[in-house]
Design a protein around this motif. Structure first.
Motif, PDB file in Angstrom:
ATOM      1  N   GLY A  86      -0.015  -4.268 -14.355  1.00  0.00           N
ATOM      2  CA  GLY A  86       1.379  -4.637 -14.551  1.00  0.00           C
ATOM      3  C   GLY A  86       1.576  -6.046 -15.076  1.00  0.00           C
ATOM      4  O   GLY A  86       2.683  -6.449 -15.412  1.00  0.00           O
ATOM      5  N   ILE A  87       0.517  -6.816 -15.187  1.00  0.00           N
ATOM      6  CA  ILE A  87       0.652  -8.160 -15.767  1.00  0.00           C
ATOM      7  C   ILE A  87       0.039  -8.093 -17.170  1.00  0.00           C
ATOM      8  O   ILE A  87      -1.178  -7.936 -17.295  1.00  0.00           O
ATOM      9  CB  ILE A  87      -0.105  -9.218 -14.936  1.00  0.00           C
ATOM     10  CG1 ILE A  87       0.302  -9.102 -13.464  1.00  0.00           C
ATOM     11  CG2 ILE A  87       0.133 -10.619 -15.473  1.00  0.00           C
ATOM     12  CD1 ILE A  87      -0.630  -9.813 -12.513  1.00  0.00           C
ATOM     13  N   PRO A  88       0.864  -8.195 -18.224  1.00  0.00           N
ATOM     14  CA  PRO A  88       0.323  -7.969 -19.575  1.00  0.00           C
ATOM     15  C   PRO A  88      -0.882  -8.842 -19.894  1.00  0.00           C
ATOM     16  O   PRO A  88      -1.865  -8.372 -20.469  1.00  0.00           O
ATOM     17  CB  PRO A  88       1.491  -8.299 -20.495  1.00  0.00           C
ATOM     18  CG  PRO A  88       2.697  -8.170 -19.649  1.00  0.00           C
ATOM     19  CD  PRO A  88       2.297  -8.465 -18.243  1.00  0.00           C
ATOM     20  N   ALA A  89      -0.831 -10.123 -19.501  1.00  0.00           N
ATOM     21  CA  ALA A  89      -1.928 -11.023 -19.865  1.00  0.00           C
ATOM     22  C   ALA A  89      -3.239 -10.607 -19.211  1.00  0.00           C
ATOM     23  O   ALA A  89      -4.312 -10.952 -19.689  1.00  0.00           O
ATOM     24  CB  ALA A  89      -1.585 -12.456 -19.489  1.00  0.00           C
ATOM     25  N   LEU A  90      -3.140  -9.854 -18.114  1.00  0.00           N
ATOM     26  CA  LEU A  90      -4.365  -9.475 -17.416  1.00  0.00           C
ATOM     27  C   LEU A  90      -4.736  -8.006 -17.666  1.00  0.00           C
ATOM     28  O   LEU A  90      -5.520  -7.421 -16.928  1.00  0.00           O
ATOM     29  CB  LEU A  90      -4.236  -9.738 -15.915  1.00  0.00           C
ATOM     30  CG  LEU A  90      -3.974 -11.197 -15.527  1.00  0.00           C
ATOM     31  CD1 LEU A  90      -3.961 -11.369 -14.017  1.00  0.00           C
ATOM     32  CD2 LEU A  90      -5.029 -12.123 -16.138  1.00  0.00           C
TER      33      LEU A  90
ATOM     34  N   LEU B 189      -8.213  -8.998 -21.410  1.00  0.00           N
ATOM     35  CA  LEU B 189      -9.240  -9.728 -20.665  1.00  0.00           C
ATOM     36  C   LEU B 189     -10.614  -9.591 -21.317  1.00  0.00           C
ATOM     37  O   LEU B 189     -11.409 -10.515 -21.325  1.00  0.00           O
ATOM     38  CB  LEU B 189      -9.328  -9.211 -19.226  1.00  0.00           C
ATOM     39  CG  LEU B 189      -8.281  -9.738 -18.261  1.00  0.00           C
ATOM     40  CD1 LEU B 189      -8.604  -9.276 -16.857  1.00  0.00           C
ATOM     41  CD2 LEU B 189      -8.211 -11.263 -18.300  1.00  0.00           C
ATOM     42  N   ARG B 190     -10.884  -8.427 -21.872  1.00  0.00           N
ATOM     43  CA  ARG B 190     -12.216  -8.214 -22.425  1.00  0.00           C
ATOM     44  C   ARG B 190     -12.528  -9.168 -23.585  1.00  0.00           C
ATOM     45  O   ARG B 190     -13.547  -9.852 -23.562  1.00  0.00           O
ATOM     46  CB  ARG B 190     -12.381  -6.765 -22.842  1.00  0.00           C
ATOM     47  CG  ARG B 190     -13.795  -6.524 -23.306  1.00  0.00           C
ATOM     48  CD  ARG B 190     -13.993  -5.115 -23.769  1.00  0.00           C
ATOM     49  NE  ARG B 190     -15.098  -5.125 -24.684  1.00  0.00           N
ATOM     50  CZ  ARG B 190     -16.110  -4.288 -24.661  1.00  0.00           C
ATOM     51  NH1 ARG B 190     -16.138  -3.346 -23.773  1.00  0.00           N
ATOM     52  NH2 ARG B 190     -17.070  -4.385 -25.526  1.00  0.00           N
ATOM     53  N   PRO B 191     -11.644  -9.277 -24.599  1.00  0.00           N
ATOM     54  CA  PRO B 191     -11.958 -10.270 -25.641  1.00  0.00           C
ATOM     55  C   PRO B 191     -11.995 -11.698 -25.118  1.00  0.00           C
ATOM     56  O   PRO B 191     -12.740 -12.536 -25.633  1.00  0.00           O
ATOM     57  CB  PRO B 191     -10.843 -10.089 -26.681  1.00  0.00           C
ATOM     58  CG  PRO B 191      -9.825  -9.225 -26.056  1.00  0.00           C
ATOM     59  CD  PRO B 191     -10.493  -8.440 -24.976  1.00  0.00           C
ATOM     60  N   VAL B 192     -11.190 -11.978 -24.082  1.00  0.00           N
ATOM     61  CA  VAL B 192     -11.226 -13.329 -23.505  1.00  0.00           C
ATOM     62  C   VAL B 192     -12.604 -13.572 -22.880  1.00  0.00           C
ATOM     63  O   VAL B 192     -13.232 -14.611 -23.082  1.00  0.00           O
ATOM     64  CB  VAL B 192     -10.090 -13.502 -22.471  1.00  0.00           C
ATOM     65  CG1 VAL B 192     -10.324 -14.737 -21.626  1.00  0.00           C
ATOM     66  CG2 VAL B 192      -8.757 -13.587 -23.181  1.00  0.00           C
ATOM     67  N   HIS B 193     -13.091 -12.560 -22.146  1.00  0.00           N
ATOM     68  CA  HIS B 193     -14.429 -12.637 -21.527  1.00  0.00           C
ATOM     69  C   HIS B 193     -15.496 -12.880 -22.594  1.00  0.00           C
ATOM     70  O   HIS B 193     -16.346 -13.772 -22.463  1.00  0.00           O
ATOM     71  CB  HIS B 193     -14.683 -11.313 -20.793  1.00  0.00           C
ATOM     72  CG  HIS B 193     -16.085 -11.086 -20.335  1.00  0.00           C
ATOM     73  ND1 HIS B 193     -16.649 -11.782 -19.292  1.00  0.00           N
ATOM     74  CD2 HIS B 193     -17.042 -10.209 -20.750  1.00  0.00           C
ATOM     75  CE1 HIS B 193     -17.885 -11.347 -19.095  1.00  0.00           C
ATOM     76  NE2 HIS B 193     -18.160 -10.397 -19.973  1.00  0.00           N
TER      77      HIS B 193
ATOM     78  N   LEU C 295      -4.554 -14.048 -24.635  1.00  0.00           N
ATOM     79  CA  LEU C 295      -3.889 -13.574 -23.414  1.00  0.00           C
ATOM     80  C   LEU C 295      -2.425 -13.236 -23.682  1.00  0.00           C
ATOM     81  O   LEU C 295      -1.847 -12.362 -23.054  1.00  0.00           O
ATOM     82  CB  LEU C 295      -3.988 -14.635 -22.316  1.00  0.00           C
ATOM     83  CG  LEU C 295      -5.352 -14.769 -21.638  1.00  0.00           C
ATOM     84  CD1 LEU C 295      -5.334 -15.908 -20.629  1.00  0.00           C
ATOM     85  CD2 LEU C 295      -5.764 -13.474 -20.953  1.00  0.00           C
ATOM     86  N   MET C 296      -1.809 -13.955 -24.650  1.00  0.00           N
ATOM     87  CA  MET C 296      -0.406 -13.677 -24.961  1.00  0.00           C
ATOM     88  C   MET C 296      -0.258 -12.520 -25.950  1.00  0.00           C
ATOM     89  O   MET C 296       0.838 -12.155 -26.329  1.00  0.00           O
ATOM     90  CB  MET C 296       0.250 -14.941 -25.522  1.00  0.00           C
ATOM     91  CG  MET C 296       0.414 -16.013 -24.456  1.00  0.00           C
ATOM     92  SD  MET C 296       1.479 -17.345 -24.948  1.00  0.00           S
ATOM     93  CE  MET C 296       0.591 -18.120 -26.241  1.00  0.00           C
TER      94      MET C 296
END
Ligand code: HEM
Ligand code: HEM
Lengths: 75, 488
Positions: free
Chosen positions: B71-75, B80-84, B138-139
């Motif tokens: 429910g939290i779009p950024a997460l 998250l995967r590309p951020v990781h 994330l955005m």
């Protein structure tokens, strides 16, 4: 109509069915060879000549020496 | 030994003596401290390592318990995967190993770094830029292509900064006092020189369709092979002989390993699109090059193996060396595995499975993380002459080792099962149930890994902040055994 046909009719390929050979399981052997011949052979030849030249002009002399001295470097 | 010892005076490395004048005129005295740049890079790398692993664990939990943080779009998993991945590659691996490079270059060249100021500034700019790029992803502003998700201008900034970093290191090597180049320097040069070419090619949004996929993988594989692997191997080549106090087994074999790696790696990109709609020659050239990678892999294996032969005693006592061995074994394992994965029949079975994920993490965690950690301990004890807590380091080692083994076996075995199921005609949905416990095992192993790295950070913090007092810490110093001889 044309589009509808294209979407529904199975494709009729004109190409001969290809039998895959087994160069490391890589498709048809000829393709492997031809795509690489143009690169690997010239690069390989130049490298061999370069290595012979380097060996003759003493570039490989004492090649281990710097590895021995690496230990003396202060950290 | 045929030695005429190099000048080992530390003054040769302090940033004052004869360098080109230009950097001195722009230098900030506060930043011109010996090793300041390398510390900034190294410890930033350690910071991002913990962030990457934390996000990895969150992702891993989401894969078996999707309601987690829902429910939290950024997460969302997709963000998250590309951020990781980006933090893992550009934060942890790039920054950490550049720290090692900034350490090795002045020492191996016996020349002060061209500019400490530039080194420190580029490190902070890199940190800021990466933070910006990650926040953008994330955005939701992702470029949407693997390994090049960071949007403009953050993507291009990485390329520009790398040119400044490469300039700094390259200039130092150019004006060096030690004429001979040790193998680590070859690898550092291979990492820093071609980077702007493939990085820019990969990140401009100019190509379309199949062409785009080919260029994408040309870039990505060079990023793993020429950038990360070269920096990692350079570090191992530097620290392993010193940890053993024994010269490298053969500088000539490393010559063979280096040039074959440099020749074949750039051709490997196509193996990521085997059986994709790309020209047959792209596949066949890349598969041939991937098999040819056995030459540098075996050369490296023999060279480090020969150096490490009969050193079990050191392994027992020196944790830093033990991490080097873990990194070495993982490197060889990843690479042999990679050459196998490129065989077309096997790739048809395994490409879409978790086997790829296992291969990736054996490379990045087994080789990348263990190698960097080996360098961190090496740096603390050899250069800073600080004694870290042996107990914490033991915990760190075992948690990391168990974590890696757990991760790689759970995903590797799951991948094999997935491939077999799909080959037998089962659907993607059909294997979801099968995946559950393997995913739990992966998250568990990742959790252990993460705890291990938190222990490392705690250990570094305690070691560097505890006041040096006579005698205090000496026991620790002894227990990590400085300058051990070879135990045969
Ligand atoms: C605690 C440790 C870690 C855990 C739990 C973890 C977990 C994960 C997960 C769940 C994925 C998605 C895999 C899938 O689609 O099934 C992933 C992908 C990935 N991770 Fe990690 N990771 C960890 C550490 C790292 C580190 C330190 C790096 C460093 C670079 C890294 C690099 C990557 C890369 C490159 C991918 C993409 C792989 C691909 O697309 O083939 N991971 N990781
Ligand atoms: C001889 C050396 C290597 C070879 C021949 C090789 C081969 C391969 C192959 C064939 C794949 C594609 C699997 C597939 O998607 O079907 C792959 C994926 C990958 N390899 Fe390697 N590998 C090698 C070493 C390494 C090392 C040392 C690292 C990391 C440091 C690494 C990182 C990766 C990553 C990140 C991917 C996943 C890309 C993705 O799908 O997102 N490889 N490798």
């Amino acid at each position: 109509m044309m589009i509808f046909q294209l979407m529904t009719e199975p494709m009729k390929s004109m190409a001969e069915p290809m039998v895959h050979g087994s160069w490391f399981g890589v498709g048809d052997g000829t393709i492997v060879v031809w795509s690489l011949v143009g690169v690997i052979v010239p690069v390989g030849l130049v490298s061999i000549v370069a290595f012979i030249w380097a060996g003759k002009t003493g570039h490989f002399k004492n090649i281990q020496e710097i590895a021995d001295r690496q230990l003396d470097i202060e950290d | 030994m045929t030695t005429s010892p190099v000048s080992t005076s530390t003054s040769a490395l302090s940033p004052s003596d004869d360098r080109l004048n230009f950097p001195q005129t722009i230098a900030f005295p506060a930043l011109e401290r010996r090793d300041y740049a390398m510390q900034t890079w190294l410890f930033s790398g350690v910071f991002w390592m913990v962030v990457a692993a934390s996000i990895g664990v969150i992702e891993a939990v989401k894969l078996f318990h999707p309601e987690f943080l829902q429910g939290i779009p950024a997460l969302a998993y997709g963000r998250l995967r590309p951020v990781h991945v980006n933090i893992g590659i550009f934060g942890f691996m790039s920054m950490g190993y550049l720290g090692a490079a900034f350490y090795m270059v002045p020492r191996l060249t016996q020349t002060a770094l061209y500019s400490e100021t530039l080194g420190v500034l580029t490190a902070w700019a890199w940190n800021l830029n990466l933070t910006g790029g990650v926040l953008a992803i994330l955005m939701g502003f992702s470029k949407g292509k693997e390994y090049e998700e960071m949007p403009f201008p953050f993507d291009m900034m990485v390329g520009l900064l790398e040119i400044a970093i490469a300039g700094n290191l390259f200039s130092t090597i150019t004006v060096r006092k030690e004429p001979r180049l040790y193998v680590s320097l070859w690898y550092i040069l291979l990492a820093i020189i071609p980077f702007p070419i493939y990085y820019t090619l990969g990140n401009v949004m100019k190509f379309r369709g199949i062409e785009d996929a080919i260029v994408n993988w040309f870039y990505s594989h060079n990023l793993f092979g020429l950038w990360l692997t070269s920096l990692g191997l350079a570090t191992l080549y530097y620290i392993v002989p010193k940890q053993l106090n024994k010269p490298l087994y053969s500088h000539a074999i490393s010559f063979l390993g280096f040039w074959t790696l440099a020749a074949f790696y750039p051709w490997n990109g196509g193996h990521h699109v085997i059986w994709g709609p790309v020209p047959m020659w792209v596949m066949s050239a890349s598969v041939t090059a991937s098999i040819a990678m056995l030459i540098p892999t075996i050369a490296t294996m023999v060279n480090f193996g020969g150096t490490a032969l009969g050193t079990q005693g050191v392994m027992k006592r020196d944790i830093s060396y033990r991490f080097s061995i873990l990194a070495y074994l993982s490197y060889v394992g990843t690479s042999l595995w990679g050459s196998t994965l490129a065989i077309m029949d096997l790739n048809a079975k395994l490409h879409f499975t978790s086997t790829t994920i296992a291969h990736v993490h054996l490379g990045f965690v087994g080789f990348g993380l263990a190698g960097l950690v080996a360098f961190v301990y090496f740096y603390l004890e050899r250069s800073l002459k600080l004694g870290y807590s042996r107990t914490l380091a033991e915990w760190h080692f075992w948690l990391t080792t168990i974590g890696i083994i757990g991760y790689v076996t759970s995903m590797g075995w799951l991948g094999w099962l997935e491939g077999s199921e799909w080959a037998a005609g089962n659907s993607v949905q059909g294997v979801l149930e099968l995946r559950y416990w393997y995913n739990v095992a992966r998250a568990g192993s990742g959790g252990l890994l993460l705890i291990g790295q938190l222990i490392l950070v705690w250990n570094i913090w305690k070691t560097m902040t505890s006041p040096p007092s006579d005698g205090a810490g000496l026991d620790d110093l002894k227990s990590v055994s400085l300058n051990e001889g070879v135990v045969l």
